[in-house]
Design an enzyme around this catalytic site. Structure first.
Site, PDB file in Angstrom:
ATOM      1  N   ARG A  37       0.844  -1.243   0.110  1.00 20.73           N
ATOM      2  CA  ARG A  37       0.075  -0.031   0.007  1.00 20.73           C
ATOM      3  C   ARG A  37       0.783   1.431   0.235  1.00 20.73           C
ATOM      4  NH1 ARG A  37      -5.349  -0.570   0.620  1.00 20.73           N
ATOM      5  NH2 ARG A  37      -5.967  -2.725   1.223  1.00 20.73           N
ATOM      6  N   GLN A 100      -0.307  -8.432  10.659  1.00 19.98           N
ATOM      7  CA  GLN A 100      -1.328  -8.453   9.336  1.00 19.98           C
ATOM      8  C   GLN A 100      -0.475  -9.210   8.549  1.00 19.98           C
ATOM      9  OE1 GLN A 100      -1.388  -4.115   9.445  1.00 19.98           O
ATOM     10  NE2 GLN A 100      -3.422  -4.399   8.730  1.00 19.98           N
ATOM     11  N   ASP A 103       3.499 -13.892   6.215  1.00 27.55           N
ATOM     12  CA  ASP A 103       4.939 -14.407   5.867  1.00 27.55           C
ATOM     13  C   ASP A 103       5.568 -15.368   6.940  1.00 27.55           C
ATOM     14  OD1 ASP A 103       6.029 -12.568   8.112  1.00 27.55           O
ATOM     15  OD2 ASP A 103       6.088 -10.955   6.309  1.00 27.55           O
ATOM     16  N   HIS A 118      -4.564 -12.137   9.247  1.00 29.32           N
ATOM     17  CA  HIS A 118      -4.908 -12.213   7.957  1.00 29.32           C
ATOM     18  C   HIS A 118      -4.496 -13.435   7.371  1.00 29.32           C
ATOM     19  CE1 HIS A 118      -5.002  -7.378   7.513  1.00 29.32           C
ATOM     20  NE2 HIS A 118      -6.152  -7.869   7.744  1.00 29.32           N
ATOM     21  N   CYS A 129     -13.985 -30.385   1.639  1.00 30.31           N
ATOM     22  CA  CYS A 129     -13.666 -31.255   2.633  1.00 30.31           C
ATOM     23  C   CYS A 129     -12.489 -30.786   3.763  1.00 30.31           C
ATOM     24  CB  CYS A 129     -13.226 -32.537   2.204  1.00 30.31           C
ATOM     25  SG  CYS A 129     -11.445 -32.341   1.281  1.00 30.31           S
TER      26      CYS A 129
END
Length: 260
Positions: A37, A100, A103, A118, A129
């Protein structure tokens, strides 16, 4: 970095015994992972579609290509900031990290009490399943199968019901923590904290951005982030616009041996 602000934050952290840490992309960029962002982020247009549930179901192959190229970083290593947080958890200073990031660098550094708000790119799940696949398994499937994203462990008439989705929270999606019980658990964790430490996030994306509001009165909010946040000028907020690794190293050095 103002020395007086750094000293104030150092004293607050040194005296805290239940720090809850909120982290965003800014801590991972110091490990070489690009953010999304910022002005130099990976996308500047239509992120809500690129990382949406609709896009995943409409174009699963294209989605996986984007995800493996931009969201999956198995070679990335924890940086000094991650390592210091893991040490502070071991010391009993940090109680939880709510991140957030997808990784898993906090876990690689040794942190145990990590809430991946997240989700994660390490695994993917059949939407029918609920069979779990590792990212490595999905890469092998992608290299050897045409419809690699369709689970072959179960059967339904509608093939889309068997799509294997990465365990990240997409736009229009829900995750483990996007429930009443999940929210309440996080709010309770924050309410018990005696210090909130925010690292590498502008706190502008809801609902993550609302979490500092649930701290008790007079509990300090320390923000280390190169950009501004809506909380910068609020009561009991202490802001440092500088590198996370450098800032935490300086704070850590006041009560810990130099960090290797």
């Amino acid at each position: 970095m103002e020395s007086s602000m750094l000293q104030t934050c150092t004293n607050l952290i040194k005296n805290a015994q239940n720090i809850v840490v909120l982290t965003g992309a800014g801590i991972s960029t110091e490990s070489g992972i690009k953010d999304f962002r910022s002005q130099t982020g990976l996308y500047q247009t239509s992120p809500e579609y690129i990382l949406s549930l609709d896009n995943f179901y409409h174009n699963p192959k294209g989605f996986y290509q984007f995800a493996f190229e931009n969201l999956y970083h198995p070679q990335a290593l924890p940086n000094t900031g991650h390592k210091i947080l893991a040490q502070w958890e071991k010391d009993g200073r940090v109680s939880h990290i709510i991140t957030q990031n997808i990784d898993a660098l906090h876990q690689k550094a040794g942190s145990k009490k990590v809430i991946e708000f997240h989700g994660t790119m390490k695994t993917a799940t059949c939407q029918n399943c609920r069979k779990s696949y590792t990212a490595e398994e999905m890469i092998i499937r992608r290299n050897t199968m045409d419809d690699f994203y369709i689970c072959d462990h179960c059967h339904t008439q509608n093939r889309k019901d068997r799509y294997i989705k990465p365990d990240v929270v997409l736009f229009g999606d829900t995750g483990e923590w996007f429930t009443i019980d999940g929210f309440n658990e996080i709010i309770n964790i924050i309410h018990q904290a005696d210090c909130i430490l925010v690292l590498g996030t502008s706190l502008k994306v809801t609902p993550f951005s609302t979490f500092p509001q649930y701290r008790r009165d007079d509990i300090p909010l320390i923000i280390v982030n190169k950009g501004d946040s809506p909380y910068d000028n609020t009561k009991d907020s202490y802001v440092i616009h500088d590198s996370i690794g450098e800032t935490l190293t300086k704070i850590n050095s006041s009560f810990h041996p130099p960090f290797a």
